[in-house]
Structure formats: C-alpha cells, structure tokens
Design a protein around this motif. Structure first.
Motif, PDB file in Angstrom:
ATOM      1  N   UNK A 102       6.188   0.059   7.662  1.00 42.83           N
ATOM      2  CA  UNK A 102       4.941   0.820   7.567  1.00 42.83           C
ATOM      3  C   UNK A 102       5.234   2.269   7.912  1.00 42.83           C
ATOM      4  N   UNK A 103       4.476   3.142   7.300  1.00 41.78           N
ATOM      5  CA  UNK A 103       4.624   4.568   7.555  1.00 41.78           C
ATOM      6  C   UNK A 103       3.562   4.974   8.564  1.00 41.78           C
TER       7      UNK A 103
ATOM      8  N   UNK B   3       0.892  -1.164   0.000  1.00 36.70           N
ATOM      9  CA  UNK B   3       0.000   0.000   0.000  1.00 36.70           C
ATOM     10  C   UNK B   3       0.923   1.204   0.000  1.00 36.70           C
ATOM     11  N   UNK B   4       0.382   2.380  -0.125  1.00 36.70           N
ATOM     12  CA  UNK B   4       1.226   3.578  -0.130  1.00 36.70           C
ATOM     13  C   UNK B   4       1.977   3.737   1.181  1.00 36.70           C
ATOM     14  N   UNK B   5       1.454   3.138   2.267  1.00 39.35           N
ATOM     15  CA  UNK B   5       2.088   3.267   3.583  1.00 39.35           C
ATOM     16  C   UNK B   5       2.636   1.954   4.131  1.00 39.35           C
TER      17      UNK B   5
ATOM     18  N   UNK C 121       8.685   6.065   8.519  1.00 37.21           N
ATOM     19  CA  UNK C 121       8.741   4.653   8.180  1.00 37.21           C
ATOM     20  C   UNK C 121       9.358   3.898   9.349  1.00 37.21           C
ATOM     21  N   UNK C 122       8.745   2.781   9.724  1.00 41.20           N
ATOM     22  CA  UNK C 122       9.193   1.942  10.835  1.00 41.20           C
ATOM     23  C   UNK C 122       9.334   0.499  10.350  1.00 41.20           C
TER      24      UNK C 122
END
Length: 141
Positions: free
Chosen positions: A122-123, A89-91, A128-129
């Motif tokens: 994931x953002x 996904x975008x994130x 971002x993590x």
C-alpha cells in the motif's frame, strides 16, 4: 481512489516505485540488513515465511528476521524480480515476485531453489510499504 482511471504515466511511476521496494528487499536480504528489511513493512503488516510461519506486525517480523537472516545468506545470493503487478486501487497493489537463490559462484542453490512470493503493498505518506506477504517455494515439477 478509482483504479480504472490510472493514466499510463502514473502507472509507470508507481510501477517504478514498487520495483524499488522489491529491490530494497533483495538488498536487505542479500546483505543481511535486518532493520532495513523490517523497515519496509507497515507497522501492522502480516508476513508468512516460506516455511509457513505466520508473523504479525513489524516487531514480530523484525524479531524473526533477527534470528534467521544473520548468517542465512552465507554462500548464497538472491534475486527478486517483479513478474506481475495488479493494482487493486491506485494505492494498493498485489505484486508477484520471482525469487531465485544461487550460490556465490552463480550456480542454482539446491537447498533454497526458487520462490514465488506475493507482496500486497500500500502507498502511504507517499511511500509504498509491504502490508501482507506470503513467501512460497516452487516445487519441482
């Protein structure tokens, strides 16, 4: 978020941010910075080490890293290069990394060799993590 409509500029921005996280992993490992390394993970992250040890949550990842990282880079340098990013996904992104250990004189490390980690990231809150990571060694063929 719709992954099929990430415009090119947004994609490049996100790729740069993801590469910064991977560079931060490299920096933390290279300099044996346990807290910096652990801080890159989401609190509920999953990490599987190159030896197959499963770690659940940032606290467990930090405790394990505190045991193995200090002194673990003695005589070694590591490079981490992003080789592929799949935006789920975008994130959310799956990030393939080439991990190469060399001695401090630049020769390939016979004991550590090369790895091919997968970082699912994931953002969240604009950052971002690391969420689910698997560190896998590359066997000689």
């Amino acid at each position: 978020m719709n992954t099929t409509h990430i415009d090119e500029q947004a994609r490049e921005t996100e790729l740069a941010a993801i590469k910064q996280v991977v560079a931060a992993v490299q920096h933390a490992q290279q300099n044996e910075l346990v807290e910096e390394f652990a801080g890159l993970f989401r609190a509920d992250a999953i990490w599987t080490t190159g030896g197959g040890k499963r770690l659940f949550g940032r606290d467990e990842i930090s405790a394990f890293t505190r045991q193995v990282l200090p002194g673990g880079m003695k005589g070694l340098a590591v490079t981490l290069d992003v080789t592929h990013v799949l935006f789920i996904r975008a994130d959310v992104a799956a990030v393939k990394v080439r991990q190469v250990y060399v001695s401090t004189d630049g020769q390939p490390s016979e004991s550590e060799g090369e790895g091919t980690p997968l970082f699912v990231m994931s953002k969240e809150d604009g950052h971002w993590r690391l969420v689910a990571c698997q560190n896998t060694g590359v066997l000689d063929s």
